[in-house]
Design a protein around this motif. Structure first.
Motif, short mmCIF file in Angstrom:
data_model
loop_
_atom_site.label_atom_id
_atom_site.label_comp_id
_atom_site.label_asym_id
_atom_site.label_seq_id
_atom_site.Cartn_x
_atom_site.Cartn_y
_atom_site.Cartn_z
N ILE A 122 0.82 -1.22 0.00
CA ILE A 122 0.00 0.00 0.00
C ILE A 122 0.86 1.27 0.00
N ILE A 123 2.04 1.21 0.56
CA ILE A 123 2.85 2.43 0.57
C ILE A 123 4.04 2.40 -0.40
N VAL B 249 -7.33 6.63 16.72
CA VAL B 249 -6.45 5.52 17.11
C VAL B 249 -6.00 4.74 15.87
N VAL B 250 -6.93 4.47 14.95
CA VAL B 250 -6.55 3.76 13.72
C VAL B 250 -5.48 4.55 12.95
N LEU B 251 -5.68 5.84 12.86
CA LEU B 251 -4.73 6.65 12.07
C LEU B 251 -3.37 6.75 12.76
N TRP B 252 -3.40 6.80 14.07
CA TRP B 252 -2.13 6.79 14.82
C TRP B 252 -1.40 5.46 14.56
N MET B 253 -2.14 4.36 14.66
CA MET B 253 -1.52 3.05 14.39
C MET B 253 -1.00 2.99 12.95
N LEU B 254 -1.77 3.56 12.04
CA LEU B 254 -1.36 3.53 10.64
C LEU B 254 -0.07 4.33 10.42
N SER B 255 0.05 5.44 11.12
CA SER B 255 1.27 6.24 10.97
C SER B 255 2.48 5.42 11.45
N LEU B 256 2.28 4.62 12.50
CA LEU B 256 3.38 3.79 13.00
C LEU B 256 3.66 2.63 12.04
N TYR B 257 2.61 2.11 11.45
CA TYR B 257 2.76 1.03 10.47
C TYR B 257 3.59 1.53 9.28
N PHE B 258 3.25 2.70 8.78
CA PHE B 258 4.00 3.28 7.66
C PHE B 258 5.44 3.59 8.07
N ALA B 259 5.57 4.13 9.27
CA ALA B 259 6.90 4.49 9.77
C ALA B 259 7.81 3.27 9.79
N LYS C 214 7.22 10.37 8.73
CA LYS C 214 8.02 11.27 7.86
C LYS C 214 7.49 11.27 6.43
N VAL C 215 6.19 11.24 6.31
CA VAL C 215 5.62 11.31 4.97
C VAL C 215 4.74 12.57 4.89
N ARG C 216 4.88 13.26 3.77
CA ARG C 216 4.12 14.50 3.58
C ARG C 216 2.63 14.17 3.63
N CYS C 217 1.88 15.02 4.32
CA CYS C 217 0.45 14.72 4.46
C CYS C 217 -0.35 16.00 4.41
N GLN D 59 7.33 0.35 8.10
CA GLN D 59 7.53 -0.19 6.75
C GLN D 59 8.61 0.60 6.00
N ASN D 60 8.60 1.92 6.22
CA ASN D 60 9.55 2.77 5.50
C ASN D 60 10.86 2.98 6.25
#
Ligand code: M6R
Length: 359
Positions: A42-43, A163-173, A73-76, A175-176
Motif C-alpha cells: 500500500i505504501i 487511534v486507527v490513524l495513529w496506528m497507521l502512521s506507525l505502520y508506515f513508519a 516522515k511522509v508528507r500529508c 515499513q519505510n
C-alpha cells in the motif's frame, strides 16, 4: 437500549474506552502494528498522503496529518471533501488517498473518493460501517469497530478513527524504516494506555456538570490548542455548536493575536487545552495574553495555572496523545452537559442529520 444512560451520546462517550480496545485488538502484537486488511504494498512508491473527510472525521484527519509527518516522515495534507471536489485538485499517482468516514455514505467524501479512484490513485477508507458505499469503492478498508453510533454528535467514531490513524502512521513508519526501535516502543506503549485515558471518572463528569452552569451565557467560546490539540480544539467547538447552539470557534492558539483576540472580554469564554507533554510554555503564553484582555479562562490540563478562572485537571502521563484522549472526553462531556442545561435534544440536535448523503 440506552443501558441506563440519559442519552445515546452519553452512552457512546462512556463506551469509548471499550471500543478503542476492540479497535486495537489483534492490531498490536508485541512491538509491531499489524493490519490484516492491508499489506506493505500500500505504501510502495508513495511520497505523499492526502486525506479527505467532513466534520468530525475531518478533525481526525487533521490530527493524523501531524502524526503521519512526525512519525512516518511522509508528507500529508488534509482537505475538506466539499472543497476538494471543486478545486480541480492536482492528483499524482505517488499519493495515497485516504478518506475517513463514520458512515461511509457522506456524499462529498464519497465523491472525493471516486475522483481519486478515477485519477488512478491508491485509495484507503477508514470507516465504521462495513459494506457501505465507501468500503465497496476503496481499494483498501480499515474498519474502526466502534459499533453503531446513534447520537448525531459523533464521539466514539472520532476516538477510534484517531487511534486507527495513529496506528497507521506507525505502520508506515516501520515499513519505510523511518522510526527508531525506541520511539516505536514508546508509541506502542502509549497506544496500549489509550483505553485508560478514555475512562470517564465520576469526578470528571461531576466537574463538567458543575461548570456547565457557568458556561451558558456570554457571547461565545474560543477553544484553543496547538499541534494535535488544534484539531481537538476544532472538535470541541463543533461538539458545543451542534448540540448547544452556542457560538464556538476552534483556533490554533498562536493565531489569536492575528485578529481573534480583539473579541476578548469577560463574556468571551476561552477553553484552553494545555497538555504538559507538548508545547506547554507556548500555549501558556497565549493564554496569558487572553487573560490579560479579561477573557474568562477554563484550562484543561494536568498542571494548575494561576490565571485560570476554572480548571479541569487531567491525569499526568508521559505522552501527549494520552492527554489528547482524556481531554477529548472532557470536551464531549462539557458540551453534553451544557446542552442538557439548555434543555436541548442532545441526541437529535436541530437542523442536523446523522449522515449527510446529499451535497
Ligand atoms: O459519516 P461521516 O464521518 O462521513 O460524517 C461526517 C460528518 O457529517 C460528521 O462527522 C458530523 O460532523 C458529526 N455530526 C459531528 O459530530
Amino acid at each position: 437500549q440506552k443501558d441506563g444512560f440519559r442519552f445515546f451520546m452519553e452512552k457512546e462517550i462512556y463506551e469509548q474506552s471499550n471500543v478503542v480496545s476492540d479497535c486495537m485488538l489483534g492490531r498490536i502484537q508485541d512491538e509491531e502494528i499489524l493490519f490484516d486488511e492491508i499489506d506493505s504494498s500500500i505504501i510502495e512508491g508513495i511520497n505523499e498522503i492526502k486525506i479527505c473527510a467532513c466534520g468530525t472525521s475531518y478533525h481526525a484527519g487533521l490530527t493524523a496529518s501531524y502524526l503521519f509527518e512526525r512519525l512516518a516522515k511522509v508528507r500529508c495534507n488534509v482537505v475538506i471533501a466539499s472543497e476538494f471536489r471543486y478545486k480541480e485538485p492536482l492528483l499524482t499517482k505517488d499519493t495515497l488517498f485516504i478518506v475517513i468516514s463514520q458512515s461511509g455514505e457522506t456524499a462529498d467524501t464519497l465523491e472525493a473518493l471516486k475522483m481519486a479512484k478515477n485519477a488512478g490513485l491508491k485509495t484507503l477508507v477508514v470507516c465504521n460501517v462495513d459494506n457501505s458505499s465507501m468500503t465497496r469503492l476503496a481499494d483498501h478498508t480499515i474498519l474502526t469497530r466502534a459499533g453503531i453510533e446513534k447520537g448525531v454528535a459523533s464521539t466514539k467514531a472520532f476516538s477510534t478513527q484517531t487511534v486507527v490513524l495513529w496506528m497507521l502512521s506507525l505502520y508506515f513508519a516501520k515499513q519505510n524504516d523511518k522510526i527508531s526501535k525506541e520511539t516505536l516502543q514508546k508509541e506502542i506503549h502509549a497506544l496500549r494506555e489509550v483505553p485508560k485515558s478514555l475512562i470517564v471518572s465520576d469526578k470528571m463528569h461531576e466537574k463538567t456538570k458543575r461548570l456547565s452552569k457557568r458556561y451558558l451565557h456570554g457571547h461565545g467560546f474560543f477553544f484553543i490548542g496547538r499541534d494535535v490539540f488544534f484539531p481537538l480544539a476544532l472538535e470541541g467547538a463543533l461538539k458545543l455548536k451542534e448540540i448547544s447552539y452556542l457560538h464556538a470557534e476552534g483556533y490554533p492558539a498562536g493565531e489569536m493575536k492575528h485578529g481573534p483576540i480583539a473579541l476578548a472580554d469577560p463574556e468571551l469564554f476561552t477553553i484552553a487545552l494545555m497538555p504538559e507533554n507538548l508545547l506547554y510554555d507556548k500555549i501558556k503564553s497565549n493564554v496569558e495574553e487572553l487573560s490579560a484582555r479579561d477573557s474568562t479562562i477554563c484550562t484543561i490540563s494536568p498542571l494548575e495555572f494561576e490565571l485560570s478562572d476554572d480548571f479541569i485537571k487531567t491525569q499526568k502521563t508521559d505522552h501527549y496523545m494520552l492527554e489528547f484522549f482524556e481531554m477529548l472526553v472532557v470536551l464531549q462531556l462539557l458540551s453534553m452537559e451544557i446542552s442538557v442545561r439548555l434543555g436541548n435534544d442532545v441526541d437529535m440536535p436541530r437542523n442536523l442529520a446523522k449522515s449527510v448523503t446529499v451535497e
